[in-house]
Design an enzyme around this catalytic site. Structure first.
Site, PDB file in Angstrom:
ATOM      1  N   HIS A  95       0.829  -1.205   0.000  1.00 21.33           N
ATOM      2  CA  HIS A  95       0.000   0.000   0.000  1.00 21.33           C
ATOM      3  C   HIS A  95       0.865   1.258   0.000  1.00 21.33           C
ATOM      4  O   HIS A  95       1.856   1.361   0.722  1.00 21.33           O
ATOM      5  CB  HIS A  95      -0.909   0.005   1.226  1.00 21.33           C
ATOM      6  CG  HIS A  95      -1.940   1.090   1.196  1.00 21.33           C
ATOM      7  ND1 HIS A  95      -3.130   0.957   0.515  1.00 21.33           N
ATOM      8  CD2 HIS A  95      -1.942   2.338   1.739  1.00 21.33           C
ATOM      9  CE1 HIS A  95      -3.830   2.068   0.660  1.00 21.33           C
ATOM     10  NE2 HIS A  95      -3.140   2.920   1.386  1.00 21.33           N
ATOM     11  N   VAL A 137       2.041  -1.854   5.393  1.00 19.93           N
ATOM     12  CA  VAL A 137       2.888  -1.799   4.205  1.00 19.93           C
ATOM     13  C   VAL A 137       2.474  -2.846   3.161  1.00 19.93           C
ATOM     14  O   VAL A 137       3.140  -2.969   2.135  1.00 19.93           O
ATOM     15  CB  VAL A 137       4.378  -2.004   4.566  1.00 19.93           C
ATOM     16  CG1 VAL A 137       4.883  -0.866   5.432  1.00 19.93           C
ATOM     17  CG2 VAL A 137       4.604  -3.350   5.240  1.00 19.93           C
ATOM     18  N   GLU A 138       1.392  -3.566   3.444  1.00 23.23           N
ATOM     19  CA  GLU A 138       0.926  -4.554   2.462  1.00 23.23           C
ATOM     20  C   GLU A 138      -0.482  -4.195   1.984  1.00 23.23           C
ATOM     21  O   GLU A 138      -0.631  -3.307   1.158  1.00 23.23           O
ATOM     22  CB  GLU A 138       1.014  -5.955   3.078  1.00 23.23           C
ATOM     23  CG  GLU A 138       2.472  -6.352   3.368  1.00 23.23           C
ATOM     24  CD  GLU A 138       2.617  -7.753   3.920  1.00 23.23           C
ATOM     25  OE1 GLU A 138       2.336  -8.712   3.170  1.00 23.23           O
ATOM     26  OE2 GLU A 138       3.010  -7.889   5.092  1.00 23.23           O
ATOM     27  N   MET A 139      -1.521  -4.804   2.548  1.00 30.51           N
ATOM     28  CA  MET A 139      -2.873  -4.565   2.040  1.00 30.51           C
ATOM     29  C   MET A 139      -3.619  -3.484   2.822  1.00 30.51           C
ATOM     30  O   MET A 139      -4.649  -2.984   2.368  1.00 30.51           O
ATOM     31  CB  MET A 139      -3.646  -5.887   2.018  1.00 30.51           C
ATOM     32  CG  MET A 139      -2.980  -6.904   1.088  1.00 30.51           C
ATOM     33  SD  MET A 139      -3.588  -8.605   1.248  1.00 30.51           S
ATOM     34  CE  MET A 139      -5.064  -8.525   0.242  1.00 30.51           C
TER      35      MET A 139
END
Length: 349
Positions: A95, A137-139
């Site tokens: 993200h 930092v991902e979804m």
């Protein structure tokens, strides 16, 4: 005299062939002491009744980017089923185009690992599936928003009811993870040349590949890389004999220490599973090494305390390439339609 000589030569050839066959068979036997074939059937998972309905639902969820806040990132983004089960990047992009802290492990054969993630912080694939969905930092999503999203689509509501028929309220964050786990349990890669060799076909590996296998065992690589997944079964310090450079082993990532808070677990990581390793570069938790031969050389000096020569590196690398199995054949699903009640995507900026 000529007849006697020809008979002697024939006997010598036959003897040499018999000796070579015996040597091949001995290596097959030795290999089976350390390794197991990838099963051809879906493995059983404790606490998860693997049904066709759960697999189908899990497949849709695995490919659905609407599990992310931005509607752009799916499980498949970082664990691409067409690229060896990972994204072939140093570290994944999440993200806001943020880079993750570690290299994405492959989803293929992950069901056989002792735990998930490099530090083993998720005990199984159910727990693992929840992590990236919520990681900033991902979804970058929340369980509540995921459930609202899924309940807004009648197609998903029907699928959850079929997959979890005994649940009064089947559309839950936990059930999302259970379904993804069911699908990931199907992402196995049997029938590699090495599996055929373990099954008794000594000709499945070339002489060089067999030499590499023998070196892999005799040098001690098998201490950390054994079992079905040729790794993934335990935790070991990175740099047993000699610590790699800071780019490969950065000081600020202490591995399993962050999970256990035990000093002995500093710079300890789960041994990487080596199945399909030629497809899953770059290597190590930092993803800084792109060449498989270089990775083998680093492991020689760091873990074994031995500078492998060029032939040894070539032979071991040749063996590692025999671990590539049949890749799962996945048809990209047509996902349930969004509705007016589906939460809108959040801007990546």
């Amino acid at each position: 005299m000529k007849r006697l000589l020809s008979m002697t030569a024939a006997c010598l050839v036959a003897c040499m062939g018999t000796q070579a066959l015996a040597a091949d068979n001995a290596l097959v036997t030795k290999a089976n002491e350390y390794f197991k074939q990838v099963p051809t059937s879906i493995p059983e998972i404790k606490g998860n009744n693997i049904t066709p309905e759960r697999i189908e639902l899990g497949k849709d969820l695995f490919f659905d980017p609407r599990l992310s806040a931005s509607h752009l990132i799916s499980c498949n983004t970082c664990h691409n089923v067409g690229m060896g089960g990972d994204d072939n990047l140093e570290t994944s992009i999440g993200h806001g185009w943020a880079k993750g802290p570690r290299n994405a492990p492959t989803a293929f054969n992950a069901v056989f690992n002792i735990a998930q993630f490099w530090d083993g912080r998720a005990e199984d694939l159910k727990a693992q599936a929840k992590g990236p969905v919520q990681a900033g930092v991902e979804m970058n999503n929340t369980p509540e928003r995921v459930v609202t999203t899924l309940k807004s689509m009648p197609g998903y509501v029907d699928q959850f009811k079929k997959a979890f028929p005994k649940d009064a309220d089947p559309v839950t964050f936990d059930n999302m993870a259970i379904a993804i786990e069911a699908f990931e349990a199907t992402l196995t890669t049997p029938h590699s040349p090495f599996d055929k060799f373990l099954g008794g076909d000594s000709k499945a590996l070339t002489p060089q590949e067999q030499a590499g296998l023998d070196l892999f065992i005799e040098k001690g690589c098998v201490t950390c890389h054994a079992g079905v997944n040729v790794g993934g079964e335990g935790y070991y310090p990175f740099g047993v004999m000699e610590k790699p450079g800071a780019d490969i082993l950065p000081a600020n990532d202490k591995g399993r220490f962050e999970v256990t808070k035990t000093a002995d677990d500093s710079y300890v990581f789960r041994a990487a599973p080596l199945r399909n390793i030629e497809l899953t570069g770059p290597y190590f938790h930092t993803g800084k090494v792109w060449d498989l031969k270089q990775a083998v050389a680093i492991m020689g000096t760091s873990q074994l305390g031995e500078a492998l020569n060029e032939k040894e590196i070539d032979d071991i690398t040749a063996f590692l390439k025999t671990l590539t199995g049949e890749q799962p054949q996945i048809t990209y699903p047509i996902l349930p339609k969004s509705t007016a009640a589906t939460p809108l995507p959040i801007d990546m900026q």
